[in-house]
Design an enzyme around this catalytic site. Structure first.
Site, PDB file in Angstrom:
ATOM      1  N   ASP A   1       5.601   0.647  11.874  1.00  0.00           N
ATOM      2  CA  ASP A   1       4.366  -0.009  11.456  1.00  0.00           C
ATOM      3  C   ASP A   1       4.285  -1.469  11.888  1.00  0.00           C
ATOM      4  O   ASP A   1       3.264  -2.122  11.660  1.00  0.00           O
ATOM      5  CB  ASP A   1       4.209   0.078   9.935  1.00  0.00           C
ATOM      6  CG  ASP A   1       3.709   1.443   9.481  1.00  0.00           C
ATOM      7  OD1 ASP A   1       3.352   2.265  10.346  1.00  0.00           O
ATOM      8  OD2 ASP A   1       3.683   1.690   8.259  1.00  0.00           O
TER       9      ASP A   1
ATOM     10  N   ARG B   1       2.082  14.579  12.235  1.00  0.00           N
ATOM     11  CA  ARG B   1       2.898  14.293  11.053  1.00  0.00           C
ATOM     12  C   ARG B   1       2.795  15.503  10.128  1.00  0.00           C
ATOM     13  O   ARG B   1       2.069  15.480   9.141  1.00  0.00           O
ATOM     14  CB  ARG B   1       2.408  13.001  10.373  1.00  0.00           C
ATOM     15  CG  ARG B   1       2.646  11.782  11.241  1.00  0.00           C
ATOM     16  CD  ARG B   1       2.412  10.495  10.479  1.00  0.00           C
ATOM     17  NE  ARG B   1       1.007  10.166  10.407  1.00  0.00           N
ATOM     18  CZ  ARG B   1       0.520   9.098   9.796  1.00  0.00           C
ATOM     19  NH1 ARG B   1       1.342   8.255   9.206  1.00  0.00           N
ATOM     20  NH2 ARG B   1      -0.772   8.847   9.765  1.00  0.00           N
TER      21      ARG B   1
ATOM     22  N   LYS C   1       0.831  -1.201   0.000  1.00  0.00           N
ATOM     23  CA  LYS C   1       0.000   0.000   0.000  1.00  0.00           C
ATOM     24  C   LYS C   1       0.866   1.251   0.000  1.00  0.00           C
ATOM     25  O   LYS C   1       0.608   2.209  -0.748  1.00  0.00           O
ATOM     26  CB  LYS C   1      -0.903   0.017   1.239  1.00  0.00           C
ATOM     27  CG  LYS C   1      -1.797   1.249   1.316  1.00  0.00           C
ATOM     28  CD  LYS C   1      -2.355   1.487   2.695  1.00  0.00           C
ATOM     29  CE  LYS C   1      -1.345   2.147   3.608  1.00  0.00           C
ATOM     30  NZ  LYS C   1      -1.943   2.824   4.760  1.00  0.00           N
ATOM     31  N   ASN C   2       1.894   1.272   0.833  1.00  0.00           N
ATOM     32  CA  ASN C   2       2.723   2.473   0.970  1.00  0.00           C
ATOM     33  C   ASN C   2       3.593   2.736  -0.254  1.00  0.00           C
ATOM     34  O   ASN C   2       4.190   3.806  -0.363  1.00  0.00           O
ATOM     35  CB  ASN C   2       3.600   2.374   2.225  1.00  0.00           C
ATOM     36  CG  ASN C   2       2.791   2.507   3.494  1.00  0.00           C
ATOM     37  OD1 ASN C   2       1.651   2.987   3.480  1.00  0.00           O
ATOM     38  ND2 ASN C   2       3.360   2.068   4.616  1.00  0.00           N
TER      39      ASN C   2
ATOM     40  N   CYS D   1      -4.954   8.728  10.321  1.00  0.00           N
ATOM     41  CA  CYS D   1      -5.230   8.137  11.623  1.00  0.00           C
ATOM     42  C   CYS D   1      -4.466   8.871  12.720  1.00  0.00           C
ATOM     43  O   CYS D   1      -3.423   9.480  12.499  1.00  0.00           O
ATOM     44  CB  CYS D   1      -4.888   6.653  11.621  1.00  0.00           C
ATOM     45  SG  CYS D   1      -3.317   6.206  10.905  1.00  0.00           S
TER      46      CYS D   1
ATOM     47  N   ARG E   1      -7.973  -0.611   5.428  1.00  0.00           N
ATOM     48  CA  ARG E   1      -7.121   0.397   4.817  1.00  0.00           C
ATOM     49  C   ARG E   1      -5.776  -0.186   4.401  1.00  0.00           C
ATOM     50  O   ARG E   1      -5.128   0.350   3.490  1.00  0.00           O
ATOM     51  CB  ARG E   1      -6.886   1.560   5.795  1.00  0.00           C
ATOM     52  CG  ARG E   1      -8.103   2.410   6.081  1.00  0.00           C
ATOM     53  CD  ARG E   1      -7.743   3.579   6.987  1.00  0.00           C
ATOM     54  NE  ARG E   1      -6.570   4.264   6.455  1.00  0.00           N
ATOM     55  CZ  ARG E   1      -5.575   4.720   7.206  1.00  0.00           C
ATOM     56  NH1 ARG E   1      -5.589   4.567   8.516  1.00  0.00           N
ATOM     57  NH2 ARG E   1      -4.554   5.336   6.642  1.00  0.00           N
TER      58      ARG E   1
END
Length: 424
Positions: A311, A126, A22-23, A121, A403
């Site tokens: 993560d 950030r 995803k990233n 989230c 997600r």
């Protein structure tokens, strides 16, 4: 809202195919804005965050179609032939902070952009100021107004020397894309080194960009007049790889993770070894094996790549809750990333948090309980804890999971976990 039910105590055996990252997929999709030709991405994960990015690009005028065919896994065909807008509205960007990555490509391609400041989230601040300062160094004018970043570079972006005061994945990605179409050379110092940045850089090079230094903290980009279309395979998801490796460690058993490779979790493998879990490469990926009553405690500290990923911190903590001994887990990236601790305590974990460090005293067995996900990685840590718990665990608010994890319950069920999704 959907929930996930897990009955713990089942050892895992079989294989799990790892999806595309995803990233990596999100910045790769944003890169489609840099050309009027088609960018095709294969091995793309089918996730809500990726779908949100597709919606955002369509709103800007990008032809964006998703399909699954011809052994490519998920496939996106993206063509930004005629941009009908350079504004990314709050209603879309608030759903996912990676949407802010459209600012650099829009600014480089169209000379102006208006992008909502991001949401995402709640795991700590950030800020996007590093992105904006990089664009200013490249000659853009930036204004913040009513929750939007309004950027213009009517004479085009210029190459510049940009030194980030601290490592930022998003700022590195946004700058890398913008610099690809800037005039002259851009030097990015203290660049993030995550594999997803290397993947973005390789895609940009396939599109005609001139980039050197990928995988290091010193990247140079010699701008070109235009980029063309390309076909690019999204790299395997290292967070999903690490998560399923930890699943095998916490539940016991042996699974093969296919379509991935050990280099992606190089910082995780020694910690799994200390926890009495064996990881070995195969010609299709890797096998993960643990046979014994309890894992062994191990300390960990998160750090930017190549360090241990933030993560995977919540997942590793879940493993340590049942370990033999005491472990200390230090979170150095995000200040609010211990929100899973109260939910693990509900399952009988013994965890004490002081500042940026959690001390975990392993218990012989967790107890199933109703728990609530608070963010993406916290939610999957509760699923992993449920694999090792006695009795039934119900995880609510699993939209967080959707997600970032493709068909999580299906993949775990296929290797022997007693897990199912309870539809709302």
């Amino acid at each position: 809202m959907d929930r996930i039910r897990i009955s713990g105590g089942r050892r895992l055996k079989g294989e799990i195919a790892i999806s595309g990252a995803k990233n990596a997929a999100l910045p790769l999709m944003a890169a489609a804005l840099l050309t009027d030709e088609t960018l095709t991405l294969v091995n793309a994960p089918n996730l809500s965050d990726v779908a949100f990015m597709g919606d955002l690009l369509r709103g800007l005028g990008v032809g964006a179609t998703y399909s699954r065919a011809n052994g490519d896994g998920g496939r996106w065909d993206l063509r930004a032939a005629d941009l009908k807008s350079t504004t990314a509205d709050y209603d879309v960007v608030r759903k996912m902070r990676a949407s802010f990555l459209v600012l650099g490509p829009l600014l480089a391609r169209a000379g102006h952009a208006k992008v909502s400041l991001p949401g995402g989230c709640a795991i700590g601040a950030r800020p996007v100021d590093l992105h904006l300062k990089a664009f200013e160094a490249m000659g853009a004018s930036i204004e913040l107004s009513d929750g939007y970043a309004i950027a213009s570079a009517n004479r085009g972006l210029k190459g510049a020397r940009i030194e980030f005061p601290f490592v930022s994945v998003g700022a590195t990605e946004n700058t890398l894309m913008a610099a690809s179409l800037a005039s002259g050379q851009t030097v990015i110092e203290n660049a993030a080194r995550e594999p997803e940045i290397g993947d973005l850089g390789r895609c940009l090079i396939a599109m005609g960009a001139r980039i050197a230094g990928l995988g290091t903290s010193y990247i140079t980009v010699d701008g070109v007049d235009r980029l063309h279309g390309a076909r690019h395979a999204v790299l395997p998801d290292r967070i999903e790889t690490g998560t399923f490796a930890i699943a095998a460690a916490i539940a016991g058993g042996e699974i093969e993770l296919t379509g991935t490779h050990c280099d992606l979790i190089e910082s995780v493998i020694p910690l799994l070894a200390r926890a009495d879990t064996t990881v070995k490469p195969t010609n299709r990926g890797m096998t993960v094996y643990r046979n014994g009553s309890r894992p062994i405690a191990a300390d960990v500290e998160t750090a930017p790549f190549p360090g241990f990923p933030t993560d995977l911190q919540a997942q590793f903590m879940a493993l340590m809750t049942t370990a033999d001994g005491t472990s200390r887990i230090r979170e150095t990236i995000f200040e609010n990333r211990f929100m899973h601790v109260p939910e693990l305590l509900r399952m009988g974990a013994d965890i004490h948090v002081q500042g940026d460090t959690a001390t975990v005293n392993g218990v012989e067995r967790l107890k199933g309980a109703p728990v609530m996900a608070t963010d993406l990685r916290a939610s999957v840590s509760l699923v992993l804890a449920g694999l090792a718990a006695e009795g039934e665990t119900i995880v609510s608010r699993v939209y967080h999971l959707d997600r970032g994890f493709e068909r999580l319950e299906e993949k775990l069920s296929a290797v022997g976990a007693d897990i199912e999704r309870l539809k709302a």
